[in-house]
Design a protein around this motif. Structure first.
Motif, PDB file in Angstrom:
ATOM      1  N   THR A  10       8.651   2.274  -9.796  1.00  0.00           N
ATOM      2  CA  THR A  10       9.096   3.633  -9.476  1.00  0.00           C
ATOM      3  C   THR A  10       8.989   3.978  -8.003  1.00  0.00           C
ATOM      4  O   THR A  10       9.536   4.983  -7.564  1.00  0.00           O
ATOM      5  N   GLY A  11       8.235   3.159  -7.248  1.00  0.00           N
ATOM      6  CA  GLY A  11       7.989   3.484  -5.848  1.00  0.00           C
ATOM      7  C   GLY A  11       6.959   4.581  -5.676  1.00  0.00           C
ATOM      8  O   GLY A  11       6.698   5.040  -4.572  1.00  0.00           O
ATOM      9  N   GLU A  12       6.379   5.016  -6.783  1.00  0.00           N
ATOM     10  CA  GLU A  12       5.387   6.094  -6.750  1.00  0.00           C
ATOM     11  C   GLU A  12       4.111   5.621  -6.074  1.00  0.00           C
ATOM     12  O   GLU A  12       3.692   4.485  -6.202  1.00  0.00           O
ATOM     13  N   ARG A  13       3.487   6.510  -5.344  1.00  0.00           N
ATOM     14  CA  ARG A  13       2.210   6.269  -4.679  1.00  0.00           C
ATOM     15  C   ARG A  13       1.214   7.230  -5.311  1.00  0.00           C
ATOM     16  O   ARG A  13       1.420   8.447  -5.274  1.00  0.00           O
ATOM     17  N   VAL A  14       0.159   6.688  -5.919  1.00  0.00           N
ATOM     18  CA  VAL A  14      -0.808   7.537  -6.610  1.00  0.00           C
ATOM     19  C   VAL A  14      -2.201   7.295  -6.060  1.00  0.00           C
ATOM     20  O   VAL A  14      -2.555   6.169  -5.697  1.00  0.00           O
ATOM     21  N   ALA A  15      -2.981   8.362  -5.990  1.00  0.00           N
ATOM     22  CA  ALA A  15      -4.373   8.244  -5.550  1.00  0.00           C
ATOM     23  C   ALA A  15      -5.170   7.571  -6.665  1.00  0.00           C
ATOM     24  O   ALA A  15      -5.108   7.990  -7.823  1.00  0.00           O
ATOM     25  N   ALA A  16      -5.892   6.519  -6.319  1.00  0.00           N
ATOM     26  CA  ALA A  16      -6.618   5.734  -7.324  1.00  0.00           C
ATOM     27  C   ALA A  16      -7.628   6.583  -8.091  1.00  0.00           C
ATOM     28  O   ALA A  16      -7.725   6.470  -9.312  1.00  0.00           O
ATOM     29  N   ASP A  17      -8.372   7.427  -7.380  1.00  0.00           N
ATOM     30  CA  ASP A  17      -9.389   8.228  -8.063  1.00  0.00           C
ATOM     31  C   ASP A  17      -8.751   9.192  -9.064  1.00  0.00           C
ATOM     32  O   ASP A  17      -9.248   9.354 -10.173  1.00  0.00           O
ATOM     33  N   LEU A  18      -7.626   9.773  -8.696  1.00  0.00           N
ATOM     34  CA  LEU A  18      -6.949  10.700  -9.602  1.00  0.00           C
ATOM     35  C   LEU A  18      -6.323   9.956 -10.777  1.00  0.00           C
ATOM     36  O   LEU A  18      -6.310  10.458 -11.906  1.00  0.00           O
TER      37      LEU A  18
END
Length: 168
Positions: free
Chosen positions: A134-142
């Motif tokens: 998806t190309g999504e960038r997500v914060a690992a902690d969240l």
């Protein structure tokens, strides 16, 4: 008294590794790389691996009806929050991902680390994950917290005891 199930062990382990990660990234040594940075990375990977593999502890728990276990596994594989957890957990555990018969598994890789100085002087460290499809960038902690929230919703919807009680 709440009935205890073996999956509570993995839920508690997930939170312990996550707490160790949070503690590790709060140290000055983390920003300088080396052992502290490696420890933080190991703790984060272990937290994701434990979170995803709660499913195995549910799958093999004979104290839960087989039909309920199958339903939970189906729900876990379909939940978008747990799919991110699965992608990162399996990506840190296996050299190659070959999801035979399990549908399209997300490929989730380590991304960059950002450092932010907070108004109170604390340093906020945030590691990001990249979802290849998806190309999504997500914060690992969240993402990890979202995965644990998904587990809580799934076990609750299936009449099983909360995993929240597993959190230290």
């Amino acid at each position: 008294m709440t009935q205890w199930h073996p999956y509570h062990v993995m839920a508690a382990r997930t939170w312990r590794f996550f707490d160790r990660y949070v503690d590790a990234v709060r140290t000055d040594a983390f920003a300088n790389g080396g052992a502290a940075h490696n420890d933080a990375e190991d703790f984060l990977h272990a937290a994701f691996q434990c979170c995803w593999h709660i499913k195995d502890w549910i799958k093999n728990d004979n104290g839960i009806e087989e039909s309920v276990r199958r339903g939970i596994l189906t729900q876990a594989h379909a939940d978008p929050r747990l799919r991110v957890v699965q992608g990162f957990a399996n990506g840190t555990k296996h050299l190659e991902i070959t999801p035979v018969g399990k549908g399209d598994q997300l490929r989730v890789d380590d991304g960059e680390v950002e450092f932010h100085q907070l108004a109170n002087g604390d340093l906020l460290v945030r590691r990001f994950l990249n979802v290849a499809q998806t190309g999504e960038r997500v914060a690992a902690d969240l993402a990890l917290r979202a995965g644990m929230t998904a587990w809580e919703e799934i076990v609750h919807a299936n009449g099983l005891p909360s995993i929240v009680d597993s959190q230290p």
